[in-house]
Design an enzyme around this catalytic site. Structure first.
Site, PDB file in Angstrom:
ATOM      1  CD  GLU A 172      -3.006  -0.973   2.314  1.00 32.79           C
ATOM      2  OE1 GLU A 172      -2.874  -0.079   3.155  1.00 32.79           O
ATOM      3  OE2 GLU A 172      -3.964  -1.755   2.293  1.00 32.79           O
ATOM      4  CD  GLU A 353      -3.676  -5.764   4.000  1.00 30.33           C
ATOM      5  OE1 GLU A 353      -4.460  -4.878   4.412  1.00 30.33           O
ATOM      6  OE2 GLU A 353      -2.440  -5.687   4.102  1.00 30.33           O
TER       7      GLU A 353
HETATM    8  C1  PNW Z   1      -4.179  -1.861   5.635  1.00 26.90           C
HETATM    9  N1  PNW Z   1      -8.043   3.138   4.177  1.00 26.90           N
HETATM   10  O1  PNW Z   1      -4.151  -0.483   5.845  1.00 26.90           O
HETATM   11  C2  PNW Z   1      -2.811  -2.363   6.025  1.00 26.90           C
HETATM   12  O2  PNW Z   1      -2.128  -3.014   4.977  1.00 26.90           O
HETATM   13  C3  PNW Z   1      -2.789  -3.192   7.262  1.00 26.90           C
HETATM   14  O3  PNW Z   1      -1.498  -3.182   7.824  1.00 26.90           O
HETATM   15  C4  PNW Z   1      -3.838  -2.704   8.232  1.00 26.90           C
HETATM   16  O4  PNW Z   1      -3.742  -3.330   9.480  1.00 26.90           O
HETATM   17  C5  PNW Z   1      -5.192  -2.957   7.583  1.00 26.90           C
HETATM   18  O5  PNW Z   1      -5.264  -2.394   6.296  1.00 26.90           O
HETATM   19  C6  PNW Z   1      -6.360  -2.456   8.412  1.00 26.90           C
HETATM   20  O6  PNW Z   1      -6.322  -1.060   8.549  1.00 26.90           O
HETATM   21  C7  PNW Z   1      -5.181   0.365   5.412  1.00 26.90           C
HETATM   22  O7  PNW Z   1      -8.048   4.269   4.678  1.00 26.90           O
HETATM   23  C8  PNW Z   1      -5.191   1.643   5.936  1.00 26.90           C
HETATM   24  O8  PNW Z   1      -8.874   2.817   3.324  1.00 26.90           O
HETATM   25  C9  PNW Z   1      -6.116   2.561   5.513  1.00 26.90           C
HETATM   26  C10 PNW Z   1      -7.072   2.196   4.561  1.00 26.90           C
HETATM   27  C11 PNW Z   1      -7.064   0.912   4.042  1.00 26.90           C
HETATM   28  C12 PNW Z   1      -6.114   0.002   4.471  1.00 26.90           C
END
Ligand code: PNW
Length: 446
Positions: A172, A353
């Site tokens: 990401e 994910e």
């Molecule tokens: C992911 N959004 O982060 C990460 O890859 C993980 O490490 C994390 O624990 C998981 O999702 C849950 O948050 C994100 O704002 C952070 O859409 C933000 C977003 C999506 C995924």
């Protein structure tokens, strides 16, 4: 409710791969052991006020010491794939120089343990834990860090390249850009739009250099980027909302997809940033060729849609989860999978994910009733099934996350796991969703 578990009768193609995902800083703990250096997340989590409850990843789920038991749990669930990340500061404490053998050995043991249990390893090279020494040297604002990443990747490929069938480069990049450099609630905690977009370019460059490093070694592994994609929809039917949504999509999705899959940054985003932006000045001849080095697969992470207003703001359309940024909308997964396939051609896709946080607690008789997670996963898996039926070459589905873990700025308050972690004792308890997922895997169907 029991009906969340009633079979929908949707069978997946033979060979479809069911998995679960984690990342190093979120589960490992043992931050000072076996020669590990400090990362930006050690610094950030130890800075007062940054993390809810003052939590840190110092112990996390103690997976560094408990990995063997965790591997047994993965086998018990019937996982066919396990996505984990390698902590750069375990391999190079200061982000440069000869690799640390004890750090490599941990991942060698983990990978061997997966193979012994018939689980395919899927390794992410970078899930946000940049060595602090490299941050001190400018972090991802510095082009040199992308070159350092290529060296690190090469060291990892040398040690593990023959044993890991699928590699993911950078987890990401957009989240590093947005949370780390625009909003500032992730490490390194900056709020600097000019820096942010240059960081995005250097993350893309680092991705391309790592793909080249794997190619130049030869060997069996496949490799691709891991993007969190957000389907963007106009909040109303006005032309202004449509235009704002297109640009929003440029920043959220096309900036990353276009550069890797077409060798160009989207013109509307470059125009929006202007010719004198740090990004525009930071792109050198040949960079886009490196970034667009052909990949073998695209890893898609899906959590939420975004609804964009005429003024370029956002609104909430669907119920949110415990994470206030997450609207629950399974059709968004169908939309993003079919769109990527339509716009960029039929590249193999893995969902690396998908999940949600729940406020479940440990109940009587050691049960955790996370019915909401069962419904969420069932509906998203059904959307993935529909995408396959409509021609998307989807290979795998990984739940975020295998187990409860350190949820970045939210600390341990948000529990995203199939497996409950009782932090005071580090006991693991399979949640209702874990039992349900085991039967999905066994049936190859929801
Ligand atoms: C992911 N959004 O982060 C990460 O890859 C993980 O490490 C994390 O624990 C998981 O999702 C849950 O948050 C994100 O704002 C952070 O859409 C933000 C977003 C999506 C995924």
């Amino acid at each position: 409710p029991a009906d969340a578990e009633a079979p929908l009768g949707l069978r997946f193609p033979d060979g479809f791969v069911w998995g679960a995902a984690t990342s190093a800083y979120q589960i490992e703990g043992a931050t000072k052991e076996d020669g590990r250096g400090e990362s930006v997340w050690d610094t950030f989590s130890h800075t007062p006020g940054r993390i809810k409850g003052g939590d840190t990843g110092d112990v996390a789920a103690d997976h560094y010491h408990r990995y063997a038991g965790d591997l047994d749990l993965m086998r018990d669930l019937g996982l066919r794939s396990y996505r984990f990340s390698i902590a750069w500061p375990r391999i190079q404490a200061d982000g440069a120089g000869a690799p640390n053998q004890r750090g490599l050995d941990f991942y060698r043991r983990l990978v061997a343990g997966l193979h012994e249990r018939g689980i395919a390893p899927m390794a992410t090279l970078f899930h946000w834990d940049l060595p602090q020494a490299l941050q001190d040297a400018g972090g991802w604002e510095s082009r040199d860090v992308a070159l350092r990443f290529a060296d690190y990747a090469d060291a990892v490929f040398t040690a593990l390249g023959d044993d890991v069938p699928v590699w993911l480069t950078i987890n990401e990049p957009k989240t590093v850009v947005q949370n780390g450099y625009l909003q500032g609630h992730h490490a390194p905690g900056r709020q600097d739009p000019e820096a942010a977009h240059l960081v995005a370019h250097h993350l893309q460059l680092a991705h391309g250099l790592a793909v080249q490093a794997l190619r130049s070694r030869g060997g069996p592994g496949r490799i691709g980027p891991a993007f969190n994609l957000h389907p963007c929809y106009p909040a109303d039917s006005s032309p202004a909302a449509a235009a704002a949504t297109t640009l929003y999509d440029g920043y959220e999705n096309r900036f990353y997809l276009d550069s890797v899959l077409t060798g160009r940054y989207p013109a509307d985003v470059l125009d929006d940033l202007g010719p004198d932006s740090r990004l525009a000045r930071g792109i050198r001849d040949g960079d886009l060729d490196i970034i667009a080095t052909p990949v073998d697969l695209l890893a898609v992470q899906y959590y939420t849609p975004i609804y964009v207003t005429a003024a370029g703001g956002t609104v909430t359309r669907w119920p949110t989860s415990q994470a206030d940024w997450q609207q629950i909308h399974p059709d968004g997964l169908y939309d993003i999978l079919t769109r990527v396939t339509r716009d960029y051609g039929p590249l193999p896709i893995s969902i690396t994910e998908n999940g949600l946080p729940t406020t479940d607690a440990l109940g009587p008789d050691d049960t955790v009733d996370d019915a909401g997670r069962v419904t969420f996963l069932r509906d998203h898996i059904a959307a993935a099934h529909r995408a396959i039926a409509d021609g998307v070459p989807l290979e795998s589905f990984h739940v975020w996350s295998l187990m409860d873990n350190f949820e970045w700025a939210e600390g341990y308050d948000q529990r995203w796991g199939l497996i409950h972690v009782d932090y005071p004792t580090q006991r693991r308890i399979l949640k209702r969703s874990a039992h349900w997922y085991r039967s999905v895997i066994a049936d190859n169907a929801v």
